[in-house]
Design a protein around this motif. Structure first.
Motif, PDB file in Angstrom:
ATOM      1  N   ILE A   1      41.937   3.207  25.611  1.00 58.44           N
ATOM      2  CA  ILE A   1      42.679   3.396  24.599  1.00 58.44           C
ATOM      3  C   ILE A   1      43.096   2.687  23.433  1.00 58.44           C
ATOM      4  O   ILE A   1      43.056   3.296  22.374  1.00 58.44           O
ATOM      5  N   PRO A   2      42.785   1.482  23.286  1.00 62.81           N
ATOM      6  CA  PRO A   2      42.698   0.663  21.956  1.00 62.81           C
ATOM      7  C   PRO A   2      41.510   1.424  20.892  1.00 62.81           C
ATOM      8  O   PRO A   2      41.689   1.541  19.922  1.00 62.81           O
TER       9      PRO A   2
ATOM     10  N   CYS B   1      45.112  -4.862  21.896  1.00 61.25           N
ATOM     11  CA  CYS B   1      45.244  -6.255  22.971  1.00 61.25           C
ATOM     12  C   CYS B   1      44.357  -5.760  24.046  1.00 61.25           C
ATOM     13  O   CYS B   1      43.918  -6.704  24.951  1.00 61.25           O
ATOM     14  N   SER B   2      43.939  -4.556  24.609  1.00 63.87           N
ATOM     15  CA  SER B   2      43.352  -3.883  25.545  1.00 63.87           C
ATOM     16  C   SER B   2      43.853  -4.302  27.008  1.00 63.87           C
ATOM     17  O   SER B   2      43.294  -3.789  27.894  1.00 63.87           O
ATOM     18  N   ARG B   3      44.940  -4.600  26.945  1.00 60.45           N
ATOM     19  CA  ARG B   3      45.577  -4.857  28.220  1.00 60.45           C
ATOM     20  C   ARG B   3      45.847  -3.733  29.088  1.00 60.45           C
ATOM     21  O   ARG B   3      46.094  -3.663  30.423  1.00 60.45           O
ATOM     22  N   CYS B   4      45.914  -2.326  28.556  1.00 56.34           N
ATOM     23  CA  CYS B   4      45.951  -1.032  29.197  1.00 56.34           C
ATOM     24  C   CYS B   4      44.756  -0.579  29.787  1.00 56.34           C
ATOM     25  O   CYS B   4      44.592   0.268  30.778  1.00 56.34           O
TER      26      CYS B   4
ATOM     27  N   LEU C   1      50.914   0.687  15.828  1.00 61.79           N
ATOM     28  CA  LEU C   1      51.541  -0.442  16.781  1.00 61.79           C
ATOM     29  C   LEU C   1      50.780  -0.655  17.715  1.00 61.79           C
ATOM     30  O   LEU C   1      51.071  -1.815  18.666  1.00 61.79           O
ATOM     31  N   CYS C   2      49.593  -0.194  18.138  1.00 60.68           N
ATOM     32  CA  CYS C   2      48.436  -0.548  19.146  1.00 60.68           C
ATOM     33  C   CYS C   2      47.761  -1.775  18.313  1.00 60.68           C
ATOM     34  O   CYS C   2      47.104  -1.558  17.330  1.00 60.68           O
TER      35      CYS C   2
ATOM     36  N   PHE D   1      57.551   3.521  19.326  1.00 59.97           N
ATOM     37  CA  PHE D   1      55.711   3.655  19.678  1.00 59.97           C
ATOM     38  C   PHE D   1      55.679   5.204  20.335  1.00 59.97           C
ATOM     39  O   PHE D   1      55.360   5.113  21.369  1.00 59.97           O
TER      40      PHE D   1
ATOM     41  N   GLY E   1      50.279   3.972  24.017  1.00 57.43           N
ATOM     42  CA  GLY E   1      48.889   3.997  23.496  1.00 57.43           C
ATOM     43  C   GLY E   1      48.211   4.994  23.506  1.00 57.43           C
ATOM     44  O   GLY E   1      47.493   5.547  22.449  1.00 57.43           O
TER      45      GLY E   1
ATOM     46  N   ASN F   1      42.682   4.570  19.455  1.00 54.18           N
ATOM     47  CA  ASN F   1      43.636   4.168  18.466  1.00 54.18           C
ATOM     48  C   ASN F   1      43.194   3.642  17.226  1.00 54.18           C
ATOM     49  O   ASN F   1      43.517   3.786  16.173  1.00 54.18           O
TER      50      ASN F   1
HETATM   51  S1  SF4 Z   1      45.683  -1.894  23.444  1.00 55.55           S
HETATM   52 FE1  SF4 Z   1      46.913  -0.736  24.905  1.00 55.55          FE
HETATM   53  S2  SF4 Z   1      48.442  -2.475  25.670  1.00 55.55           S
HETATM   54 FE2  SF4 Z   1      47.261  -3.166  23.717  1.00 55.55          FE
HETATM   55  S3  SF4 Z   1      48.890  -2.711  22.268  1.00 55.55           S
HETATM   56 FE3  SF4 Z   1      47.330  -0.971  22.334  1.00 55.55          FE
HETATM   57  S4  SF4 Z   1      48.161   0.543  23.643  1.00 55.55           S
HETATM   58 FE4  SF4 Z   1      49.441  -1.384  23.716  1.00 55.55          FE
END
Ligand code: SF4
Ligand code: SF4
Length: 744
Positions: free
Chosen positions: A401-402, A388-391, A384-385, A356, A364, A405
């Protein structure tokens, strides 16, 4: 150098051999290698960071405001970057330093090499700097006959091993202590004990001490630079940066232009945020705030007389000014490289940055940097992102970040075409619509071994996971039949009308594959006196957005918003069973809807069913025991896994709270993500990674079980349900199904 704990075995590397992950095949290979060799160390080390970060950020009283301040400073700095660079140059040169603005990697390397040659440098000591990794500085200096020694422990490990960094803060995060011991023993042919963190630290310190004392030049990075005074702020945990910047007579600081902020006092929020967000320390072990060249002579250490100090600040563009012009990737320039988004990411925890990640940057946020400072193709790992938005809540400067991506995926597909796999998953509503019409025949064909082989071959749908089964009796159908039998409830007098009219949004997943969750929600809400209508079944854009099909997702968002606005105007709240769809309404639509006011209205009126229940119960002052048979819930053991996006939009708490108020004995999962993430786990190239991520959750479920009294497993997301079922063999309910079963 500070102690060498397990978490400290974490730091950057040298790009000796740069893996090519620009094509699907090699990305799959990198994932497999990482799962086999590096996963355990990455998981352990990222978790140590996460625990520290959760503790340290919770202790910051004004954490949210601090993040707002940091974000505002970065936004203003990037807005005014050309002016700030002029101010900074004047500040540095007025102090007797040299300033060079390099347009690209070659320009920067050329300047630094020239300085080294003019100083007749034979030995350069370096502190960790991802920017020098980006420009491949070490190779250029080494080719000029200059010895370059990395003094950050993790960088040193990578220099010895000849590997790429696997983390932007902790570049050797993929190496366990045992692997580092073996590496040092082999490389240095020593019989010194190297079995503990202390042994390794002592060995590296002894080796490096001599280098610090005899180096001609020290090269460092900079975390933040104040334009008004030319002040550098550098954080570290080992003390080597202090040696690098102060022991040799010549100091060269190398940083991207985005590190510049207007004033010295603007450094403060970053000092407060970097330690907690990065390593989980309230403050990093060493924080240097220096305005070089220093005004005392360099150390002579018993050698020839100390020389006058020289300072060079090399700021690098290398694509950053173009990122600044990009409406989306401008946001990546706010990044302060704390690494929190890597540590919290379930996929990163499983494979680390060698899969990743790109040539320099990982995780991410890494895709945006690889694309911005290199080429779009180098950001292929952004696939690979999972979105999920947890970041997002972990980022100290609130970078989405999502979304970055998703845009990367979209741009990659614009240049290479949208694959059949993405077309299939991105248009799930068509597949599901036909599947339900032809059920159960479609399910039978879908499950044939031959069908799975064909789907794997043609569309990369992995043959191993069970595919969702399509319901012949969809939610829409069940609701129509139920409504025919049952007249809408008359509202008891004296209650707020608005609160009691809801539109249950018939998302395609609930409608076609898990209608029982939807019907349970209708029944519970009606029992509470809410008049429920079911929406039309319209694709809302989640599936296409996950595949990076932004234009299509935008069209769907526009249609949905227009449809839902009418209902909101008629006083209905929108209840959404599938959390990934609720997260669209509350978060992702901000990027897809043209009118921000429409987004805000939809966000304000959209609810998770359990959250809505809590609201109705509180506002109407309902007694739980008048609605539910609490004898059935009291003491009953349940395990609840909240959906990742549901956590990000703060919609998990009400479920846990309500279950506990009803007397359930609730265990909860601490897994950030189940690993399935919509279509991700069905994709051939990611299925093993998805199951590996899920393993944490499966373990937590097993540990929560007591033989003979299994807990009822609850999950809000459909993909979480599917993943848990696949990983544990256990049935999984939505919390509303559980509540429907205990209604009076
Ligand atoms: S949204 Fe953030 S935590 Fe989720 S997969 Fe993508 S980079 Fe990883
Ligand atoms: S994107 Fe945010 S969380 Fe990730 S490294 Fe940058 S500042 Fe830290």
């Amino acid at each position: 150098m500070a102690g060498f704990s397990e978490a400290d075995t974490v730091h950057p590397i040298h790009p000796r051999e740069v893996a090519d992950k620009s094509v699907k095949g090699s990305l799959s290979k990198a994932i497999r290698m990482a799962l086999d060799v590096e996963s355990e160390a990455v998981r352990r080390n990222t978790r140590t960071f996460n625990e520290g970060r959760y503790r340290a950020t919770a202790a910051i009283e004004d954490y949210e405001q601090l993040k707002d301040r940091a974000r505002a400073i970065k936004e203003a700095a990037i807005d005014n970057l050309p002016e700030l660079l002029t101010t900074l140059e004047a500040a540095v040169t007025s102090r007797g330093g040299h300033f060079h603005l390099a347009r690209d990697a070659a320009d920067a390397c050329h300047y630094i090499k020239k300085v080294c040659l003019q100083c007749q440098a034979r030995l350069v000591v370096k502190a960790k700097s991802m920017t020098t990794e980006e420009i491949r500085l070490n190779g250029v200096l080494e080719q000029a006959g200059i010895e370059v020694v990395e003094t950050d422990l993790a960088e040193f490990i990578l220099q010895v091993s000849g590997e790429q960094p696997s983390h932007i803060v902790a570049p050797a995060i993929h190496r366990s202590r045992e692997r580092i011991s073996r590496l040092f023993k082999d490389a240095f042919e020593t019989d010194r004990p190297l079995d503990t963190g202390e042994d390794l630290t002592r060995f590296a310190r002894d080796y490096l001490r001599e280098k610090f004392l005899t180096a001609d030049i020290g090269i460092s990075g900079a975390n933040v630079i104040a334009a008004d005074t030319g002040t550098l702020m550098l954080v570290e945990s080992e003390g080597n940066i202090r040696m690098v910047t102060q022991a040799p007579p010549v100091h060269i600081a190398v940083a991207g232009v985005e590190k510049v902020v207007p004033r010295r006092e603007d450094l403060a929020p970053f000092i407060e945020l970097l330690g907690p967000s990065g390593t989980g320390q309230p403050l990093t072990s060493y924080t240097s705030v220096i305005a070089p060249p220093l005004d005392y002579p360099s150390f002579s250490f018993g050698g020839p007389p100390a020389q006058d100090r020289q300072f060079h600040l090399v700021l690098i563009d290398n694509g950053r000014m173009s990122m600044r012009e990009d409406p989306v990737f401008r946001e990546a320039l706010y990044c302060i490289r704390c690494g929190a988004c890597l540590n919290v990411c379930a996929n990163f925890q499983a494979v680390g940055g060698h899969a990743f990640g790109g040539e320099t940057y990982s995780g991410g946020i890494g895709g945006s940097w690889e694309a911005g400072t290199g080429t779009l193709q180098k950001a292929r790992f952004a696939e690979l992102c999972t979105g999920c938005s947890r970041c997002i809540p972990q980022c100290p400067v609130r970078i989405d970040i999502p979304w970055l991506n998703t845009v990367l995926k979209s741009r990659l597909d614009q240049s290479g075409g949208v694959s059949l796999q993405k077309q299939l998953f991105g248009n799930f509503h068509l597949l599901a619509g036909w599947g339900s019409r032809l059920a159960p025949f479609a399910g039978w064909v879908w499950g044939l071994h031959l069908s799975r082989l064909v789907m794997e071959k043609l569309a990369g749908v992995d043959r191993r996971p069970d595919l969702p089964s399509f319901a012949a009796r969809t939610l829409a159908r069940q609701y129509r039949q139920w409504r025919k039998k049952r007249a809408p409830q008359v509202q008891p007098a004296g209650r707020e009308t608005r609160r009691r009219a809801a539109l249950l949004f018939a998302d395609v997943y609930t409608n076609y594959t898990h209608p029982q969750r939807g019907m349970a929600t209708v029944r519970v809400l009606e029992r509470l006196g809410v008049q429920v209508e079911l929406s039309k079944v319209i694709a809302e854009g989640r599936a296409s957005l996950s595949q990076g099909m932004i234009t299509r997702a935008g069209q769907r968002a526009g249609n949905i918003a227009a449809y839902l606005e009418d209902h909101i105007d008629q006083g209905r709240d929108i209840v959404v069973v599938e959390p990934s769809v609720l997260a669209l309404f509350r978060h992702d639509y901000r990027h897809l809807l043209k009118d921000p006011a429409v987004f805000e209205e939809l966000k304000a009126h959209s609810y998770d069913p359990m959250e809505y229940l809590q609201t109705v119960i509180a506002e109407d002052d309902l007694k739980l025991e008048h609605v539910f048979d609490v004898d059935k819930s009291n003491g009953k053991r349940v395990f609840f896994h909240g959906h990742c996006q549901q956590k990000t939009i703060d919609a998990v708490g009400p479920t846990i709270d309500l279950l506990r108020r009803l007397g359930f004995d609730v265990s909860t999962s601490s897994a950030e993500c189940c690993g399935m993430a919509g279509s991700f786990g069905y994709k051939q190239e990611y299925h093993e990674l998805s199951m590996s991520v899920g393993e944490d959750l499966f373990d937590q479920i097993r540990q929560a079980e007591t033989p003979g009294t299994d807990r009822i497993i609850l999950a809000s997301g459909i993909s979480c349900c599917e993943q848990i079922r696949a990983g544990t063999g256990r049935p999984v309910l939505h919390p509303m199904e559980l509540l429907a079963g205990i209604m009076l």
